[in-house]
Every structure is written in C-alpha cells, then in structure tokens.
Design an enzyme around this catalytic site. Sequence first.
Site, PDB file in Angstrom:
ATOM      1  N   SER A   1      22.386  14.804   0.889  1.00  0.00           N
ATOM      2  CA  SER A   1      23.038  13.602   0.377  1.00  0.00           C
ATOM      3  C   SER A   1      23.881  12.913   1.461  1.00  0.00           C
ATOM      4  CB  SER A   1      23.877  13.965  -0.854  1.00  0.00           C
ATOM      5  OG  SER A   1      24.296  12.816  -1.542  1.00  0.00           O
TER       6      SER A   1
ATOM      7  N   ASP B   1      14.838  12.529  -8.101  1.00  0.00           N
ATOM      8  CA  ASP B   1      16.253  12.276  -7.841  1.00  0.00           C
ATOM      9  C   ASP B   1      16.654  10.975  -8.534  1.00  0.00           C
ATOM     10  OD1 ASP B   1      18.775  11.718  -6.768  1.00  0.00           O
ATOM     11  OD2 ASP B   1      18.259  12.528  -4.802  1.00  0.00           O
TER      12      ASP B   1
ATOM     13  N   HIS C   1      18.786  15.541  -7.790  1.00  0.00           N
ATOM     14  CA  HIS C   1      19.515  15.263  -6.550  1.00  0.00           C
ATOM     15  C   HIS C   1      19.957  16.540  -5.834  1.00  0.00           C
ATOM     16  CE1 HIS C   1      21.665  12.924  -3.650  1.00  0.00           C
ATOM     17  NE2 HIS C   1      22.849  13.418  -3.988  1.00  0.00           N
TER      18      HIS C   1
END
EC number: 3.1.1.-
Length: 272
Positions: free
Chosen positions: A102, A222, A250
């Site tokens: 991320s 995601d 995610h």
Amino acid sequence: MYENGISFIISLLICGCVKSEEMMKQHFVLVHGSCLGAWCWYKVKPLLEASGHRVTALDLAACGIDTRSITDISTCEQYSEPLIQLMTSLPNDEKVVLVGHSYGGLTLAIAMDKFPDKISVSVFVTSFMPDTKNSPSFVLEKFASTMTPEDWMGSELEPYVVFSAEFTKHRILQLSPIEDLELRLLLKRPGSLFLNDLSRMKNFSEKGYGSVPRAYIVSKDDHTISEEYQRWMIDNYPPNLVIEMEGTDHLPLFCKPQLLSDHLLAIADKFS
C-alpha cells in the site's frame, strides 16, 4: 601426503556447499502500509523464515509499537527513517529484497533512490508505485481524484488519516478473516499521506530508484486501490515483472499469506 590432499579437497567442497547455501538465503525487508505496523506481516514472516530466509519486519515512524506520535512526523523521509537506518547499517556487499504494501510503496521508493546497490529487487504489493517523470506525490493525487467523499465511508484524511470501521470492513478487509479485521481495528493508529511534503520533493531518479528491478503484485479484488488503478500505475511506469492474485482484498498478507509468500520467494529467486 595423499590423505592430506583428500582432506583438503573435502574441506573445499564443504566450504563451497556452505557458501552456496548462504548465497541462496535471502534477506526480506517487509514494509507496512499507512496506519499499520510490522505486526501486519505476522502470517507472512514465519512462512518466509520457514523456507530458510532472514526476515525483517519494520515499524515505520509513529506506527505499530514505535513510540513517536504522527503529530511529530512532518515528512515522508522522517516517516521512513527506520527503513533508511536499516539500509544504512547493511554491509556494502549485502542486498535485500524490499517488500512494500500500500503506502509502503512510497517508502520503498525513497530507500531505492538512496540505496540502489543494496537492493536485489523491490516488490510492490498492491501498493503505490511512483515514477521518475512526475512529483513523488503524483500517484497519490491521481488516486485521490478517483475517490468520492462517499467512497471513504466516514474515514478521515486530513490532517491525519484514520480509516473508519466501515471502510476497513467493506473496502480494505472484505475478504480477510474476521479475526484479522478485529486485529486491524484494535491496533489501528493514525497516519499521514505527507502530500505537501511529497509534492515539494525532487522526482525520484532513474539512476537511483529507476535502476532497481521492480515487481508488482496485483490484488484483483482490492476495493481500496482498485485493480484498474494498480494497472494504471503499472502502465505509467512498467515494472520488470507483474503477478496477479485472485480472491484477495487490499491485504493479501491476511487473506492469502501462503500464496503471497510463494510469490515473494519466486520473485526473490528470479532476481537473486
């Protein structure tokens, strides 16, 4: 004389085997995303270690059990300081496999720009992957433009990032075990995107950041950084390798840790 010669040859063979095994071992450095900490790798870390590799999972500044407050961190470089310190401490002849999830992709980029010769490959796991033509903030700003206020489901972004329970449940961890959702909610800490700071930083360089091999792991389900946006970043600044993971949200490190670990091992082997 003959026996001494045989002993010498056997010693060389044994030393060679030991050295070969050492060379095969990798050092994985795992970098978490915003509002998380080293703890989020708790499933992946032992899997990599069980394969005989060294693994370091870091708490970035004001994350996990790091005692600093996010209010005391004003730049992305300060936020990334634990990774920078680790990279500085490595021997010049050691190369690591950097893995960022991320927002951790921005931290990876900072380290790659500073220490390109100490990294064998950087793996972006459904993460922000900047380029060298635009400001480091570019991929974040473009991402933000794709999201409506409703999409954030009550999350706070300014002055600090705090994801709501609804957003966490439905957009971040919708496919992960409920126990991991609860863990995420219990251990959450506020974060920052450091947009103003990143917009003033120099572009990442081709000589530094751009010279390190990159792999991108796409999480197809995601709902935070969509597959579409992941693929836009890939097209914008193509990595050396792209791998897809289906049925992952995610945080593939929560919902499919074994598969993610297998991919990381294969990538490390390919670029070793």
